[in-house]
Design a protein around this motif. Structure first.
Motif, PDB file in Angstrom:
ATOM      1  N   ILE A 123     106.449  41.706  81.260  1.00 14.79           N
ATOM      2  CA  ILE A 123     107.204  43.206  80.951  1.00 14.79           C
ATOM      3  C   ILE A 123     108.715  42.809  80.963  1.00 14.79           C
ATOM      4  N   ASN A 124     109.104  43.403  79.852  1.00 12.78           N
ATOM      5  CA  ASN A 124     110.456  43.344  79.447  1.00 12.78           C
ATOM      6  C   ASN A 124     111.659  43.833  80.356  1.00 12.78           C
ATOM      7  N   PRO A 125     112.760  43.217  80.467  1.00 10.62           N
ATOM      8  CA  PRO A 125     113.965  44.104  81.368  1.00 10.62           C
ATOM      9  C   PRO A 125     114.261  45.415  80.532  1.00 10.62           C
ATOM     10  N   ARG A 126     114.617  46.273  81.382  1.00 13.91           N
ATOM     11  CA  ARG A 126     114.712  47.837  81.014  1.00 13.91           C
ATOM     12  C   ARG A 126     115.879  48.492  81.900  1.00 13.91           C
ATOM     13  N   ARG A 127     116.319  49.600  81.430  1.00 11.54           N
ATOM     14  CA  ARG A 127     117.218  50.461  82.152  1.00 11.54           C
ATOM     15  C   ARG A 127     116.337  51.681  82.342  1.00 11.54           C
ATOM     16  N   VAL A 128     116.310  52.016  83.682  1.00 11.01           N
ATOM     17  CA  VAL A 128     115.687  53.421  84.086  1.00 11.01           C
ATOM     18  C   VAL A 128     116.389  54.453  84.674  1.00 11.01           C
ATOM     19  N   ILE A 129     116.182  55.557  84.647  1.00 10.10           N
ATOM     20  CA  ILE A 129     116.983  56.607  85.217  1.00 10.10           C
ATOM     21  C   ILE A 129     116.392  57.005  86.591  1.00 10.10           C
ATOM     22  N   SER A 130     117.150  57.216  87.574  1.00 16.39           N
ATOM     23  CA  SER A 130     116.511  57.539  89.235  1.00 16.39           C
ATOM     24  C   SER A 130     117.264  58.899  89.511  1.00 16.39           C
ATOM     25  N   PHE A 131     116.664  59.510  90.292  1.00 16.10           N
ATOM     26  CA  PHE A 131     116.997  60.813  90.655  1.00 16.10           C
ATOM     27  C   PHE A 131     116.974  60.911  92.303  1.00 16.10           C
ATOM     28  N   ARG A 132     117.947  61.251  93.043  1.00 14.71           N
ATOM     29  CA  ARG A 132     117.838  61.017  94.353  1.00 14.71           C
ATOM     30  C   ARG A 132     118.216  62.619  94.759  1.00 14.71           C
ATOM     31  N   ALA A 133     117.572  63.590  95.291  1.00 17.43           N
ATOM     32  CA  ALA A 133     117.979  64.955  95.623  1.00 17.43           C
ATOM     33  C   ALA A 133     118.930  65.062  96.836  1.00 17.43           C
ATOM     34  N   SER A 134     119.845  65.759  96.725  1.00 17.72           N
ATOM     35  CA  SER A 134     120.500  65.853  98.129  1.00 17.72           C
ATOM     36  C   SER A 134     120.024  66.604  98.991  1.00 17.72           C
ATOM     37  N   GLN A 135     120.422  66.272 100.242  1.00 18.59           N
ATOM     38  CA  GLN A 135     119.859  67.043 101.660  1.00 18.59           C
ATOM     39  C   GLN A 135     119.684  68.520 101.283  1.00 18.59           C
ATOM     40  N   ILE A 136     120.658  69.009 100.798  1.00 22.65           N
ATOM     41  CA  ILE A 136     120.787  70.449 100.743  1.00 22.65           C
ATOM     42  C   ILE A 136     119.619  70.797  99.842  1.00 22.65           C
ATOM     43  N   MET A 137     119.228  70.091  98.542  1.00 21.15           N
ATOM     44  CA  MET A 137     118.139  70.429  97.697  1.00 21.15           C
ATOM     45  C   MET A 137     116.897  70.169  98.504  1.00 21.15           C
ATOM     46  N   LYS A 138     116.607  69.196  99.146  1.00 22.66           N
ATOM     47  CA  LYS A 138     115.704  68.947  99.926  1.00 22.66           C
ATOM     48  C   LYS A 138     115.252  69.811 100.939  1.00 22.66           C
ATOM     49  N   SER A 139     116.112  70.401 101.657  1.00 17.95           N
ATOM     50  CA  SER A 139     115.891  71.268 102.557  1.00 17.95           C
ATOM     51  C   SER A 139     115.581  72.789 101.988  1.00 17.95           C
ATOM     52  N   ARG A 140     116.237  73.142 100.891  1.00 13.54           N
ATOM     53  CA  ARG A 140     115.916  74.374 100.194  1.00 13.54           C
ATOM     54  C   ARG A 140     114.374  74.269  99.849  1.00 13.54           C
ATOM     55  N   VAL A 141     114.133  73.272  99.080  1.00  6.73           N
ATOM     56  CA  VAL A 141     112.694  73.219  98.623  1.00  6.73           C
ATOM     57  C   VAL A 141     111.570  73.189  99.719  1.00  6.73           C
ATOM     58  N   HIS A 142     111.801  72.242 100.612  1.00  4.21           N
ATOM     59  CA  HIS A 142     111.066  72.361 101.740  1.00  4.21           C
ATOM     60  C   HIS A 142     110.859  73.664 102.720  1.00  4.21           C
ATOM     61  N   ASP A 143     111.840  74.406 102.657  1.00  2.00           N
ATOM     62  CA  ASP A 143     111.927  75.722 103.294  1.00  2.00           C
ATOM     63  C   ASP A 143     111.295  76.826 102.356  1.00  2.00           C
ATOM     64  N   ALA A 144     111.268  76.616 101.241  1.00  2.00           N
ATOM     65  CA  ALA A 144     110.977  77.696 100.208  1.00  2.00           C
ATOM     66  C   ALA A 144     109.549  78.147 100.417  1.00  2.00           C
ATOM     67  N   VAL A 145     109.409  79.390 100.301  1.00  2.00           N
ATOM     68  CA  VAL A 145     108.028  80.000 100.530  1.00  2.00           C
ATOM     69  C   VAL A 145     107.698  80.222  98.987  1.00  2.00           C
ATOM     70  N   VAL A 146     106.585  79.727  98.688  1.00  2.00           N
ATOM     71  CA  VAL A 146     105.743  79.947  97.437  1.00  2.00           C
ATOM     72  C   VAL A 146     104.991  81.036  97.319  1.00  2.00           C
ATOM     73  N   GLU A 147     105.163  82.303  96.497  1.00  2.00           N
ATOM     74  CA  GLU A 147     104.329  83.223  96.396  1.00  2.00           C
ATOM     75  C   GLU A 147     103.448  83.190  94.980  1.00  2.00           C
ATOM     76  N   ASP A 148     102.246  83.697  95.328  1.00  2.00           N
ATOM     77  CA  ASP A 148     101.405  83.885  94.068  1.00  2.00           C
ATOM     78  C   ASP A 148     101.633  84.937  92.942  1.00  2.00           C
TER      79      ASP A 148
END
Length: 109
Positions: free
Chosen positions: A84-109
């Motif tokens: 497997i050749n060396p490569r550059r990858v992009i990583s994303f780390r969500a902020s605590q604010i975003m994590k909390s908002r997503v966790h607390d969100a109510v999904v409606e059908d």
């Protein structure tokens, strides 16, 4: 889960056009100006990542470029070793604010 089965909901994918429409509604610029604004913003993020810079959007998260070294892996079909050749990858780390908002969100059908 209902009766031991996982409930599947239909999800909407947010697109560039959706972002442009939201900016148009919120700011009141023309759709063409909003499209240019969204495109330029995304282009700035990509250009920064191409240079290996970290992109930090407060309250949203952090994009980083990581260098992955060369390594040996295996072909999943045959089990044969594969380089497997060396490569550059992009990583994303969500902020605590975003994590909390997503966790607390109510999904409606």
């Amino acid at each position: 889960m209902i009766n031991g089965e996982t409930q599947v909901t239909v999800q909407h994918t947010l697109t560039r056009a959706d972002l442009c429409d939201a900016v148009h509604e919120e700011v009141g610029l023309s759709r063409q100006e909003c499209s240019g604004l969204v495109e330029r913003t995304l282009e700035l993020v990509v250009e920064s990542l191409e240079r290996g810079e970290t992109v930090k959007l407060s309250g949203f998260g952090v994009f980083q470029v990581r260098e992955k070294r060369a390594r040996m892996g295996r072909n999943p079909k045959t089990g044969e070793p594969a380089a497997i050749n060396p490569r550059r990858v992009i990583s994303f780390r969500a902020s605590q604010i975003m994590k909390s908002r997503v966790h607390d969100a109510v999904v409606e059908d």
